[in-house]
Design a protein around this motif. Sequence first.
Motif, PDB file in Angstrom:
ATOM      1  N   TRP A  59       0.842  -1.209   0.000  1.00 58.66           N
ATOM      2  CA  TRP A  59       0.000   0.000   0.000  1.00 58.66           C
ATOM      3  C   TRP A  59       0.876   1.258   0.000  1.00 58.66           C
ATOM      4  O   TRP A  59       0.634   2.196  -0.770  1.00 58.66           O
ATOM      5  CB  TRP A  59      -0.910  -0.002   1.241  1.00 58.66           C
ATOM      6  N   ALA A 117       2.506   2.016  -3.297  1.00 57.18           N
ATOM      7  CA  ALA A 117       1.529   2.414  -4.332  1.00 57.18           C
ATOM      8  C   ALA A 117       1.245   3.916  -4.229  1.00 57.18           C
ATOM      9  O   ALA A 117       1.175   4.612  -5.249  1.00 57.18           O
ATOM     10  CB  ALA A 117       0.238   1.599  -4.178  1.00 57.18           C
ATOM     11  N   THR A 162      -0.607  -0.998 -10.177  1.00 55.09           N
ATOM     12  CA  THR A 162      -1.055  -2.394 -10.210  1.00 55.09           C
ATOM     13  C   THR A 162       0.126  -3.340 -10.001  1.00 55.09           C
ATOM     14  O   THR A 162       0.030  -4.319  -9.258  1.00 55.09           O
ATOM     15  CB  THR A 162      -1.787  -2.707 -11.533  1.00 55.09           C
ATOM     16  N   LEU A 213       0.871  -3.370  -6.340  1.00 57.54           N
ATOM     17  CA  LEU A 213      -0.142  -4.063  -5.532  1.00 57.54           C
ATOM     18  C   LEU A 213       0.048  -5.576  -5.571  1.00 57.54           C
ATOM     19  O   LEU A 213      -0.241  -6.270  -4.599  1.00 57.54           O
ATOM     20  CB  LEU A 213      -1.558  -3.701  -6.016  1.00 57.54           C
ATOM     21  N   VAL A 214       0.533  -6.096  -6.715  1.00 55.76           N
ATOM     22  CA  VAL A 214       0.687  -7.559  -6.833  1.00 55.76           C
ATOM     23  C   VAL A 214       2.123  -8.035  -6.618  1.00 55.76           C
ATOM     24  O   VAL A 214       2.353  -9.236  -6.501  1.00 55.76           O
ATOM     25  CB  VAL A 214       0.206  -8.091  -8.218  1.00 55.76           C
TER      26      VAL A 214
END
Lengths: 192, 192
Positions: B37, B40, B61, B64-65
């Motif tokens: 988090w 990001a 994205t 996040l992954v």
Amino acid sequence: MQQVVDFVLEIDKLKHVTRKTKPIGLDRHENSAEHSWQIALFAHALAPHADSPVDISRVVTMLLVHDLGEIDTGDTIVFADIDWEAAKRDELTAIRRILGHLPSETAAPLIALWEEFEANESDDARFANALDRAMPALLNLNNQGQSWRENGISYDRVVRRIEAPIRDGCPGLWHYMSARLAEANEKGWFGA
Amino acid sequence: MQQVVDFVLEIDKLKHVTRKTKPIGLDRHENSAEHSWQIALFAHALAPHADSPVDISRVVTMLLVHDLGEIDTGDTIVFADIDWEAAKRDELTAIRRILGHLPSETAAPLIALWEEFEANESDDARFANALDRAMPALLNLNNQGQSWRENGISYDRVVRRIEAPIRDGCPGLWHYMSARLAEANEKGWFGA
């Protein structure tokens, strides 16, 4: 560059803000930073089930910033009987302070997305709010109703508070959850 | 819908995966979910300083992954002397298992972004990798070198491991950090 670093160290404090729910299998409360991450990926997974097309990038950004104000205000369980308008004004003040570390060209669009999320009127905001409301309930449904039982929240109170935002933002998700919540009620997983 | 819920409960396990760094002011290790988090939002803040234009939505994205595979493999400090190629193969297997909860139309683009992040060749991936490498160092620079001292990581070893990815992904960030790292070295904030 110092502004950027000041900002990223400021938001580190969201890791301090604990919520009432616990991660599955852990005996500690989750914090608002890891919660924000989880619902950002939830958005990617749920997007194909949205009723109206959503802009996933805008939804994710809303979710990444939606709890930032809690650095100043702390987290309040959604079932609390407080003056929510005043609480949201305090959160907006906090959002402006925290994002105020950044140049206004960077901060302004993020503040605008926070406000759009809170207004809950656009399709993107309604979808994002549905995710935010659904996530703690999904954890509780897999934690024997942990935060509902610990905080004395009844089945009726849960449904009254989360049905409209979840149904409005993602009807298919509410269809799924309403059945699971009814099963949990039969199992006695709610407070009185 | 059950697939989506299975996925979002599966990723809850990333809250269990602890890293070597501690949030500022907390006496616990951070976990990979809250770390994801933080970087990001770091991406949003740093984007105006990128040398080449980056697609912030793709970068976010990726971030996040990027650590999802650690649900199966655990986190490994970047300074570890291990077979990194084998470790990354294990992470890819994990990523495919975890995202395999979702329909392939949803999973495939996320797996592709994970692979792009790991390949570290595109502008977006280089920018994302710079953020991932910089964040723990920025925490250490504000924690008296906590994880460097606790794990015996020397100044030379830190610079050797993080300079290239940060400089390649965001030269301005490396310019800032190299000065801060040199100051921290004078203060004795590194391991031997």
